[in-house]
Design a protein around this motif. Structure first.
Motif, mmCIF file in Angstrom:
data_model
loop_
_atom_site.group_PDB
_atom_site.id
_atom_site.type_symbol
_atom_site.label_atom_id
_atom_site.label_comp_id
_atom_site.label_asym_id
_atom_site.label_seq_id
_atom_site.Cartn_x
_atom_site.Cartn_y
_atom_site.Cartn_z
ATOM 1 N N LYS A 244 0.830 -1.207 0.000
ATOM 2 C CA LYS A 244 0.000 0.000 0.000
ATOM 3 C C LYS A 244 0.865 1.258 0.000
ATOM 4 O O LYS A 244 0.656 2.172 -0.804
ATOM 5 N N LEU A 245 1.851 1.282 0.919
ATOM 6 C CA LEU A 245 2.714 2.459 1.004
ATOM 7 C C LEU A 245 3.573 2.622 -0.256
ATOM 8 O O LEU A 245 3.810 3.743 -0.712
ATOM 9 N N GLU B 165 6.912 13.359 2.298
ATOM 10 C CA GLU B 165 7.524 13.219 3.627
ATOM 11 C C GLU B 165 6.761 12.204 4.479
ATOM 12 O O GLU B 165 7.370 11.365 5.149
ATOM 13 N N THR B 166 5.412 12.280 4.434
ATOM 14 C CA THR B 166 4.609 11.363 5.243
ATOM 15 C C THR B 166 4.851 9.912 4.835
ATOM 16 O O THR B 166 5.107 9.037 5.682
ATOM 17 N N LEU B 167 4.791 9.638 3.568
ATOM 18 C CA LEU B 167 4.973 8.268 3.093
ATOM 19 C C LEU B 167 6.416 7.785 3.317
ATOM 20 O O LEU B 167 6.637 6.610 3.640
ATOM 21 N N PHE B 168 7.344 8.685 3.161
ATOM 22 C CA PHE B 168 8.746 8.308 3.396
ATOM 23 C C PHE B 168 8.942 7.868 4.850
ATOM 24 O O PHE B 168 9.605 6.840 5.116
ATOM 25 N N CYS B 169 8.376 8.625 5.787
ATOM 26 C CA CYS B 169 8.517 8.274 7.206
ATOM 27 C C CYS B 169 7.797 6.972 7.531
ATOM 28 O O CYS B 169 8.279 6.163 8.344
ATOM 29 N N GLN B 170 6.635 6.743 6.917
ATOM 30 C CA GLN B 170 5.910 5.497 7.162
ATOM 31 C C GLN B 170 6.691 4.302 6.619
ATOM 32 O O GLN B 170 6.717 3.232 7.250
ATOM 33 N N LEU B 171 7.307 4.475 5.483
ATOM 34 C CA LEU B 171 8.123 3.390 4.936
ATOM 35 C C LEU B 171 9.353 3.116 5.821
ATOM 36 O O LEU B 171 9.808 1.974 5.910
ATOM 37 N N LEU B 172 9.877 4.171 6.431
ATOM 38 C CA LEU B 172 11.021 3.969 7.334
ATOM 39 C C LEU B 172 10.649 3.052 8.488
ATOM 40 O O LEU B 172 11.478 2.282 8.978
ATOM 41 N N LYS B 173 9.363 3.136 8.944
ATOM 42 C CA LYS B 173 8.941 2.278 10.044
ATOM 43 C C LYS B 173 8.930 0.800 9.646
ATOM 44 O O LYS B 173 9.038 -0.071 10.507
#
Length: 844
Positions: free
Chosen positions: A279-280, A320-328
């Motif tokens: 999804k991300l 930025e939001t999706l990048f941070c979520q993918l980092l998780k």
């Protein structure tokens, strides 16, 4: 022997029996207390006879002495033998050593022999010995009485304590029996209860394990349900956070033996990770597409952010939001995704996988690379590695600005210690490494293709590190080239092409001419083109292997360089031998300049940081292999020597040999030109006052002209440092020659000495004034000989008298120094004075 003689024994008591008698007395008295009574009678009888014998020793002609002897006998007889203690005479050591019945008589006899000896007059000491013995006996008895009075008390107390302890032990033993019986009975009664209780405890522990197992399952199911609920409400950030927690649980359970639980956790993590990642990733790729990612051309990368619509801030916010979520999802991605690695033979450094959002950003570029350079496309040409290398460099450059300006702030805000540009570059470099690993085996045995590949890879590496700041700790193309088979081939190719280059350049006549000959400032070393090209070749090789990842590989290349230097030295030596007949010709001088230049450059390289690091690495390798002596290892460690010392020493030896040949050749010419000057009639030349003007000796002209011409010729052909060594060596030989072959071989009148000094100081010495300020200091023998020969008569006579009166203890050094003589010895000065013929006639 007569009865009253000096050395004999009295009647009825021979000398030998005397010692036996005294031994009996002492032996009887030295017995222990319980045996002393038994031997008392024997001791008394022996003592009585000893006393009677001592009285009979006095001469009959002296009645007073006889009276004293009788009194002494009575005194001896009145002493109780029980009051004597021989132990007091011989000391405690005698009692200690003579405790044995067999040793005691021997010790007593030894004591008597020591005190009395063969001289019977020593019996006079007997009274004093007995008194001393008595005193010591009393002291010993007191000590024995004291000890004997204390010991019974101690023994009595110890017995009493032992009796009490025995009673207490008996009481404990009486109490122990019923207690043991009671305990045994209790254990037998409680055993069934213990068995039942043990079974219940085992059941409880098993139930607790089941409960813990169920708690883990429940916790995982609860986390799974939470992820599902968050996804249903489209709360992806919280779902990603819960997945991080679930991943941490998976990592904690790695050491557990519950295989089914581990499988359940891993399957659950994998299930939700795939859903969230898909999804991300989909959303992230949509945002990247709106930014026209990837930037294929340089123009495209420069226009990012320019002329964007008003919705551009929203796009960057979503990025930025999706990048941070993918980092998780990074932890679960590393747990589930097996990182693709090259074989171990390439010895790549261990590095974590590229972070997930950068992996997604790299995906379209990876697809393009594989499409163009891994398939059957015309761009995939094995002979053109520069195509894919240049493509990767272009991609890194096109995206550098965007990664620095847009992605790096996101990583910094998320407290992620990753450099976006380097992470992006690392992902692209891995494509290069995979491509090289597959292509190199196909062109390994084609020298031209392989050499071209190495050249292009080295250019790529240089730009990657210098322009894009790629760290040397990351995996790079040099790790692929360091693989054993590839590296050995690389060494072979380097050696082959270097030798071919040397062959081609030495076959041309132009290589002996300096390419900077018309530029005076640059051409100070007068380096022939062959030496310049050769050192450039070595420098290029250094640049090629400088970035190899391991020190042993660098050391192998260093050995190659040293072999090439040695090979080039041998080639120069071979050419030099062909020119030996004409050591002053241009080519011979060019070879000498080449040798000097190579030696100088290698000495400079030895102080370079890179080669100092190689020296330290070599020190460690040699120490492990014991390849060098302790002295050599110490010299390397203390930096007294360098990695090029062997080569420099050989080159310096060749340089000195060539210079010596030149000096000898010029010196032979000078000697030939000096034959007339050597035969000059120094004994009959007119004095200075007889000549209007002093002029150079005509016979010296060939000598000076030859010397001048050779100096000018070699000054033009040799570099400054070599020419300085040359003329100093020549001057040293010339000084000795003129002194020995011209001055010492002749006699001089006043005119001859003046002419010699004029020739030397006004003509020979000035030839070298262009090369140093005080050339006469290099002609010490000639200069001082001229001083001695030209001293005025008075000074010469005075100096001669001083030298004749001088001795070893009072040398004439001060007098010689006063007239300017420092080099010549006293004997040499005397010889020179004797060469003068202008001494006054004293009538002798």
């Amino acid at each position: 022997m007569a009865r009253g003689s000096r050395g004999g024994a009295p009647s009825g008591l021979p000398g030998g029996e005397l010692l036996i008698l005294l031994g009996a007395v002492l032996a009887g008295l030295c017995q222990p207390g319980w045996r002393r009574v038994e031997s008392r009678t024997r001791a008394e009888a022996a003592c009585f006879q000893l006393a009677r014998w001592a009285g009979s020793r006095q001469p009959r002609a002296a009645p007073k002495a006889a009276t004293e002897s009788s009194a002494q006998r009575r005194k001896l007889l009145s002493l109780s033998v029980g009051d004597m203690n021989i132990a007091a005479l011989v000391g405690s050591d005698l009692l200690t050593q003579g405790g044995d019945d067999g040793e005691l008589p021997l010790n007593v006899s030894a004591f008597i022999e020591k005190e009395v000896g063969s001289d019977l007059k020593s019996l006079k000491k007997l009274g004093k010995l007995i008194e001393k013995m008595t005193e010591n006996k009393i002291k010993l008895e007191e000590q024995v009485l004291t000890i004997s009075s204390e010991i019974p008390k101690r023994i009595q107390s110890a017995l009493k304590d032992a009796e009490e302890s025995k009673q207490v032990v008996n009481q404990f033993l009486e109490q122990e029996a019923p207690l043991l019986s009671s305990i045994t009975s209790h254990l037998l009664t409680a055993q069934p209860w213990m068995d039942d209780l043990g079974a219940m405890i085992n059941q409880i522990e098993e139930i607790e394990q089941h409960l813990t197992y169920l708690k883990w399952v429940s916790q995982i199911e609860e986390l799974s349900d939470n992820i599902q609920q968050y996804l249903m409400t489209n709360n992806v950030p919280e779902a990603a956070s819960i997945l991080v927690t679930m991943t941490e649980l998976d990592i904690k359970l790695q050491e557990s033996s519950c295989t089914h639980l581990l499988s359940f956790v891993r399957a659950t993590v994998k299930f939700w990770h795939k859903i969230l990642k898909d999804k991300l990733t989909s959303d992230f790729e949509e945002v990247l597409a709106q930014l026209h990612w990837p930037f294929i051309t340089h123009t495209q990368s420069q226009t990012v952010g320019i002329n964007w619509p008003a919705s551009a801030p929203e796009i960057y916010g979503a990025l930025e939001t999706l990048f941070c979520q993918l980092l998780k999802l990074q932890a679960s991605d590393e747990l589930l995704t097996e990182q693709k690695q090259l074989p171990e033979k390439y010895s790549l450094p261990e590095c974590p996988s590229v972070i997930l959002p950068i992996q997604i950003m790299l995906t379209p570029l990876q697809k393009r690379f594989k499409y163009h350079f891994r398939g059957s496309r015309q761009t995939n040409v094995i002979s053109k590695p520069e195509w894919y290398l240049a493509q990767v460099l272009m991609w890194i450059g096109n995206h550098a600005h965007f990664l620095d300006e847009k992605i790096q702030p996101i990583l910094d805000k998320a407290s992620c210690a990753v450099n976006a540009r380097l992470e992006f570059s690392r992902g692209l470099v891995m494509l290069i490494l995979e491509k090289l690993a597959s292509d190199i085996p196909c062109l390994l045995y084609d020298d031209n293709l392989f050499c071209h590949l190495v050249d292009e890879v080295l250019l790529f590496e240089r730009e990657l590190h210098s322009v894009h700041g790629y760290p040397s700790t990351f995996a790079s193309c040099m790790h692929i080239l360091s693989e054993e088979t590839c590296f050995q081939r690389w060494l072979t190719v380097e050696r082959k092409f270097a030798l071919q280059k040397m062959d081609s350049m030495l076959s041309s006549e132009a290589v002996w001419v300096s390419q900077y000959k018309d530029i005076t400032d640059v051409d100070e070393m007068k380096v022939p083109d062959c030496a310049e090209v050769f050192m450039t070749l070595l420098l290029v090789i250094t640049d090629r292997y400088k970035n190899l990842p391991t020190a042993p590989r660098k050391l192998q290349f260093l050995e190659l360089q040293k072999d090439l230097v040695d090979d080039f030295r041998i080639r120069l030596t071979q050419v030099m031998k062909e020119e030996t007949r004409a050591p002053l010709d241009f080519r011979y001088c060019a070879i000498l300049n080449a040798v000097n230049y190579i030696s100088t450059v290698l000495a400079d390289w030895a102080d370079n940081v890179f080669f100092l690091q190689l020296q330290q690495a070599a020190l460690e390798v040699f120490a492990e292999n014991s390849a060098l002596s302790k002295l050599q290892l110490g010299q390397l460690a203390s930096m007294e020597s360098s990695v090029f010392d062997d080569m420099i020493n050989l080159l310096e030896r060749l340089k000195l040999d060539m210079l010596t040949r030149q000096v000898d050749h010029v010196f032979r010419e000078v000697k030939d030109a000096a034959k007339l000057y050597k035969k000059e009639r120094w004994l009959s030349l007119p004095s200075q006052c007889e000549q209007a003007v002093m002029s150079l000796s005509s016979s010296a002209c060939p000598l000076l002209l030859t010397l001048r011409d050779r100096l000018l010729q070699l000054e033009q052909q040799l570099c400054v440092s070599l020419f300085r060594i040359f003329w100093q060596m020549l001057v040293e030989k010339l000084d000795i020659y003129i002194y020995q072959e011209i001055i010492l071989a002749n006699h001089f009148n006043e005119g001859g000495a003046t002419q010699l000094q004029f020739d030397m100081t006004r003509n020979l010495f000035p030839l070298f004034s262009h090369y140093c300020k005080r050339p006469e200091n290099y002609f010490k023998h000639v200069k001082e000989a001229c001083i001695v020969l030209n001293l005025n008569i008075g000074s010469a006579l005075l100096l001669k008298d001083v030298l004749q009166s001088a001795s070893e203890h009072l040398p004439a050094t001060a007098a010689l120094n006063e007239v300017g003589i420092y080099k010549l010895a006293q004997q040499d000065v005397e010889i020179l004075l004797n060469l003068r013929t202008n001494w006054p006639n004293t009538g002798k």
